[in-house]
Design a protein around this motif. Structure first.
Motif, PDB file in Angstrom:
ATOM      1  N   LEU A  92     -94.465  11.272 103.765  1.00 15.41           N
ATOM      2  CA  LEU A  92     -95.414  12.256 103.270  1.00 15.41           C
ATOM      3  C   LEU A  92     -96.331  11.571 102.253  1.00 15.41           C
ATOM      4  O   LEU A  92     -95.872  11.123 101.199  1.00 15.41           O
ATOM      5  CB  LEU A  92     -94.689  13.426 102.591  1.00 15.41           C
ATOM      6  N   TRP A  93     -97.599  11.497 102.594  1.00 14.65           N
ATOM      7  CA  TRP A  93     -98.587  10.931 101.665  1.00 14.65           C
ATOM      8  C   TRP A  93     -99.312  12.076 100.970  1.00 14.65           C
ATOM      9  O   TRP A  93     -99.866  12.966 101.621  1.00 14.65           O
ATOM     10  CB  TRP A  93     -99.591  10.061 102.404  1.00 14.65           C
ATOM     11  N   LEU A  94     -99.305  12.035  99.648  1.00 18.35           N
ATOM     12  CA  LEU A  94     -99.965  13.047  98.826  1.00 18.35           C
ATOM     13  C   LEU A  94    -101.053  12.350  98.016  1.00 18.35           C
ATOM     14  O   LEU A  94    -100.817  11.293  97.424  1.00 18.35           O
ATOM     15  CB  LEU A  94     -98.961  13.691  97.872  1.00 18.35           C
ATOM     16  N   SER A  95    -102.247  12.920  97.999  1.00 20.35           N
ATOM     17  CA  SER A  95    -103.340  12.295  97.241  1.00 20.35           C
ATOM     18  C   SER A  95    -104.154  13.346  96.514  1.00 20.35           C
ATOM     19  O   SER A  95    -104.111  14.531  96.855  1.00 20.35           O
ATOM     20  CB  SER A  95    -104.259  11.481  98.166  1.00 20.35           C
ATOM     21  N   THR A  96    -104.910  12.881  95.505  1.00 22.51           N
ATOM     22  CA  THR A  96    -105.926  13.755  94.930  1.00 22.51           C
ATOM     23  C   THR A  96    -107.102  13.804  95.895  1.00 22.51           C
ATOM     24  O   THR A  96    -107.319  12.894  96.687  1.00 22.51           O
ATOM     25  CB  THR A  96    -106.385  13.234  93.565  1.00 22.51           C
ATOM     26  N   GLU A  97    -107.886  14.870  95.796  1.00 25.10           N
ATOM     27  CA  GLU A  97    -108.955  15.097  96.775  1.00 25.10           C
ATOM     28  C   GLU A  97    -110.163  14.202  96.541  1.00 25.10           C
ATOM     29  O   GLU A  97    -110.874  13.864  97.479  1.00 25.10           O
ATOM     30  CB  GLU A  97    -109.359  16.568  96.737  1.00 25.10           C
ATOM     31  N   ALA A  98    -110.409  13.791  95.289  1.00 23.35           N
ATOM     32  CA  ALA A  98    -111.594  13.000  94.974  1.00 23.35           C
ATOM     33  C   ALA A  98    -111.210  11.785  94.149  1.00 23.35           C
ATOM     34  O   ALA A  98    -110.190  11.771  93.458  1.00 23.35           O
ATOM     35  CB  ALA A  98    -112.625  13.844  94.211  1.00 23.35           C
ATOM     36  N   THR A  99    -112.044  10.761  94.197  1.00 20.62           N
ATOM     37  CA  THR A  99    -111.706   9.496  93.551  1.00 20.62           C
ATOM     38  C   THR A  99    -111.556   9.620  92.046  1.00 20.62           C
ATOM     39  O   THR A  99    -110.772   8.903  91.439  1.00 20.62           O
ATOM     40  CB  THR A  99    -112.775   8.437  93.846  1.00 20.62           C
TER      41      THR A  99
END
Length: 909
Positions: A488-495
């Motif tokens: 499961l890869w979780l990221s913030t939406e913007a840099t």
């Protein structure tokens, strides 16, 4: 008594008392009276009696004073000659000193003179030097005329370390290259070689370019961690290759670091790099971070991140030289120079970057893991605020190294830092249910993305995306997976968004057919449906919270398709990568399209229960523009700062804004010519749309004045300008500007843009060969805010808002007052939505550019069943409008600033 020849008679015959034994006066004496009294006469030059000397005078301090020898003198002869003896310890005569010896170099010379720089006092003379008098003497190695420290000659007149002193008074200087850091030297590495960290003038490498990168010798080292503190404004040029930043960068600094440990597989360590600036009050000071291997400036990029005030990077790389580049994200100005930056490099164990990448994903052994509280309960990972600060899905954003459902490369859609969780699925028949909650206390400052993969490495050719969702604070999705590990890869939406905490819960569930995305009910084609799901899983964006969702799926036979429903129910459409293609609260009004490849799977979510009982699927071959881009490399004048309308005629393409028009040929590498006020073309003549008709170029102005011209000819086929009013004595509806014009190859057409809901749009016609009053063709009810227009012999096509929401509407020219038909749902909430037909007669395709810059295609727009196949290109941002279709070459031309902040012309084929 004195008798006879006696000269004196002192009543004795003793010699030496003035009167000899023969009664004669001894030399130097004078005898008088009887018995004679004899005495000497001092100053007569004769030494007699008690006189120790007699120099024939009575002068004092000449060696013989009152016929006594002065201290330090020696007197001999008659008359006495007196002199001093240098070295006897007595200061006499012309002696300035007498130190009891005649040795040189001790302050008092062999002639009893005081040596230069010395001071002598006392008898015997004690001589010493005075440090700070500018005279080098005695044990002094230097004397610069003062006793100030840190100027080369210290207060004891000894050269300070690294200084060399010469002359009187002493001049002290450092010697670059002697290995001693002194004076104004910022560094001294013991040589005079440039580029090795310390230059031949003892100035350290600036980090400005590959010629002089910052080196480990310039860092502060604590427990193996190297830290470079880069001062504000210390670099001024941009030297790195920042391909990951579509908008270019400001000045950058480069650091060379040599990794000594091997890869993790070979028992080594990770390379951890960090860049941070305290200047976080504005995005002006955001940073880009890149790490490269190989030759500086031309090596392989291993990491490239942009647009955040602090970055970490973890790299599993072999030993060798690596270059760390840190740039100011935006260009430097006098008030916003390169900011203060701290750069760190170190070699760390994999666990130091836990959760950052596949080298150490979060697992059930991690400290942030909470096991299920019972059967059917979730496995939970709680990611702390600030625990994750690195992008690790790939070298840079974009498939295959990023969240696949958030790879649209405009601002904010290039996602930020990411974390990975390894989950070991126990059952082969279960479905993963993943619930994500953003724990940021201020939810408005960040959104999250989530994707489930079959392998950890997002760049692996074996990668399969099980499900993906983007740009929300809360997710509840499902994913199919066999027993074993899922990632499961979780990221913030913007840099620029920080991961300020998140909760990820994973539960294995067993839904029935149609109750989840993984168990979607297959459809063979058009036909009846019966939504019966009682589960609220994978809820689409336009569904109400808690709505039960029944899932269907269809596999494309050809390369495009559209999907419509027979009832006014809520429907969501997704591709197989989890990207939402559309979400409609009334799917009976306009179909949703998709352009892909045979074998692509489309997922359809229907609210359950629903009035929808039938789904129509149109599976078609698409032969239109595919969206393959070519950079035309057109050079524009610096005055080209915005764009709206675009048109093509023959070999000429024109693009306009509200003050100028730019013309350029359809050849790569051309330079655009500008036509504006110098040609008699002003803001009065220009607005948001352009069109060629009859060999002339026409422009529409957006004025809302009812009796002022708004249609102008700006090019007559041979001459540019002046702008000529083409609508003579017009009368238009009040508060109803015109933003769009079109041609069917014969006539000119213009519509009005009313901004009030449920107001009507007026349509006018003009001849392209002669100016004339506008001819009102009719008024269409239920269409307003028209921002784009096209025409064929049968229909007007408008980009507008209307009774069925924003999109492309078709209006019968023979029945303009009749109802408009919506043929595509797209975002038209902008000033200009260019729409183009591939032919004025029996068009096969219509192309429209939406409010975020995407280009959409509609198949058979004039047919009985137009098919919107979705976006064929996503190049562009919400500030990019210009688009035209060249019927001669079957190509689309657009202007886009997504990949080049200065803007570029791209041909789509």
């Amino acid at each position: 008594m004195i008798v006879g020849p006696e000269e004196c008679d002192d009543a004795n015959t003793d010699p030496g008392d003035g009167c000899s034994d023969m009664c004669a006066v001894e030399t130097g004496w004078t005898c008088v009276a009887e018995p004679s009294a004899c005495g000497t006469v001092c100053g007569d030059g004769l030494v007699a009696g008690l006189e120790a000397c007699d120099d024939g005078n009575m002068i004092s301090a000449d060696g013989c004073t009152a016929c006594a020898v002065d201290d330090g003198w020696t007197c001999t002869g008659e008359p006495s000659a007196c002199g001093t003896t240098c070295g006897d310890g007595n200061v006499a005569g012309l002696e300035a000193c007498d130190d009891g010896n005649t040795d040189p170099g001790d302050g008092c010379t062999a002639t009893c003179g005081v040596e230069s720089g010395w001071t002598c006092t006392g008898e015997p003379s004690a001589c010493g030097t005075t440090c700070g008098d500018g005279l080098v003497a005695g044990m002094e190695a230097c004397d610069d005329g003062n006793t100030a420290p840190n100027d080369g000659c210290d207060p004891s007149c000894t050269p300070e370390s690294g200084y060399y002193c010469t002359g009187v008074p002493s001049a002290c200087v450092t010697q670059c290259g002697d290995g001693i850091l002194a004076g104004t030297e910022v560094c001294d590495d013991g040589n005079m070689i440039d580029g090795d960290g310390c230059s031949s003038t003892c100035v350290p490498n600036s980090g400005e370019s590959c010629a002089e990168p910052l080196l480990p010798m310039q860092a502060t080292v604590v427990n193996g961690q190297y830290t470079w503190n880069v001062a504000t404004g210390s670099v001024g040029s941009a030297d790195g290759d920042w391909y990951c930043d579509p908008n270019g960068t400001g000045p950058d600094v480069v650091v060379k670091y040599t990794k000594t440990s091997d890869t993790l597989a070979n028992g080594g360590s990770l390379l951890h790099v960090k860049a941070d600036t305290p200047a976080t009050t504005t995005t002006t000071y955001y940073l880009n971070l890149a790490v490269t291997a190989g030759p500086c400036g031309t090596g392989q990029s291993l990491k490239c991140n942009w647009y955040k005030d602090n970055w970490d990077a973890y790299l599993d790389v072999p030993p060798g030289d690596y270059y760390i580049w840190v740039a100011k994200n935006s260009a430097a100005t006098a008030s916003a120079m390169f900011p203060q930056v701290t750069i760190v490099a170190e070699e760390v164990a994999a666990g130091m970057g836990e959760g950052e990448g596949c080298f150490a994903p979060y697992t059930s052994a991690s400290s942030n893991y909470t096991p299920p509280g019972g059967a059917g309960q979730p496995h939970t990972w709680t990611i702390a605020d600030g625990a994750i600060n690195s992008f690790d899905m790939g070298v840079t954003w974009g498939e295959p190294g990023s969240i696949s459902c958030d790879n649209h490369a405009t601002y904010g859609d290039i996602h930020g830092v990411d974390a990975v969780i390894e989950y070991s699925k126990q059952s082969a028949t279960s479905v993963l249910k993943i619930d994500v909650q953003n724990l940021d206390p201020t939810l408005t400052q960040s959104d999250l993305n989530i994707e489930v993969l079959n392998v950890c490495d997002p760049t692996s050719p074996a990668k399969i995306s099980r499900n993906c969702r983007a740009n929300k604070d809360t997710f509840s999705i499902t994913a199919p997976a066999p027993a074993g590990n899922s990632y499961l890869w979780l990221s913030t939406e913007a840099t620029n968004e920080e991961l300020n905490g998140a909760s990820v819960m994973v539960t294995e569930i067993f839904p029935g057919i149609g109750e989840s995305w993984p168990t979607a009910e297959p459809l063979a084609g058009s036909g009846p449906v019966n939504p019966t799901s009682t589960q609220s899983l994978d809820i689409p964006s336009c569904f109400a919270a808690g709505t039960n969702v029944h899932w269907y799926k269809y596999t494309l036979i050809n390369d495009a398709g559209s999907f419509a429903a027979n009832g006014a129910g809520t429907v969501g459409f997704y591709n197989e990568f989890g990207q939402e293609l559309g979400c409609l609260v009334d799917a009976s009004i306009s179909p949703v399209g998709y352009q892909g490849s045979p074998g692509d799977v489309i997922y359809i979510a229907v609210a359950s229960p629903s009035p929808i009982t039938d789904i129509t699927i149109t599976d078609i071959v698409y032969n239109g523009v595919q969206g393959i881009p070519t950079d035309m490399q057109i050079t524009f004048p610096t005055s080209a700062t915005s764009e709206f309308g675009m048109a093509v005629d023959g070999n000429q393409i024109v693009m306009g804004d509200t003050s100028s028009i730019f013309s350029f040929p359809k050849t790569i590498g051309a330079t655009a010519a500008e036509y504006g006020s110098a040609a008699g073309i002003t803001t009065t003549h220009l607005g948001y749309d352009l069109v060629f008709a009859g060999g002339s170029l026409f422009s529409v102005d957006s004025t809302t004045t009812v009796n002022v011209s708004r249609l102008f000819r700006v090019f007559d086929g041979a001459t540019w300008g002046p702008g000529t009013a083409w609508d003579i004595n017009p009368v238009y509806p009040s508060s109803s500007g015109s933003y769009a014009i079109a041609t069917d190859g014969t006539s000119l057409f213009m519509s009005t843009r009313r901004t009030t809901s449920n107001t009507d749009a007026n349509f006018y016609s003009f001849s392209p060969s002669a100016a004339s009053p506008p001819t009102l063709l009719g008024t269409t009810a239920g269409v307003w805010y028209v921002v784009g227009m096209a025409a064929d012999p049968t229909y007007f096509y408008v980009a507008s808002n209307g009774f069925a929401g924003e999109g492309i509407y078709r209006i019968e020219r023979a029945n303009i007052t009749g109802p408009a038909t919506k043929i595509a749902t797209i975002n038209t909430s902008t000033l200009c939505t260019n729409i183009e037909l591939d032919s004025y007669v029996s068009p096969q395709y219509l192309y429209a550019r939406d409010a975020v810059g995407d280009v959409h295609a509609i198949v058979d727009p004039a047919g009985a069943n137009p098919v919107h196949v979705g976006a064929i290109s996503t190049l562009g941002t919400s500030s990019d409008y210009a688009m035209t279709y060249d019927q001669a070459t079957s190509s689309i031309y657009i202007f886009e600033t997504e990949t080049d902040s200065a803007g570029r012309i791209v041909r789509l084929q």
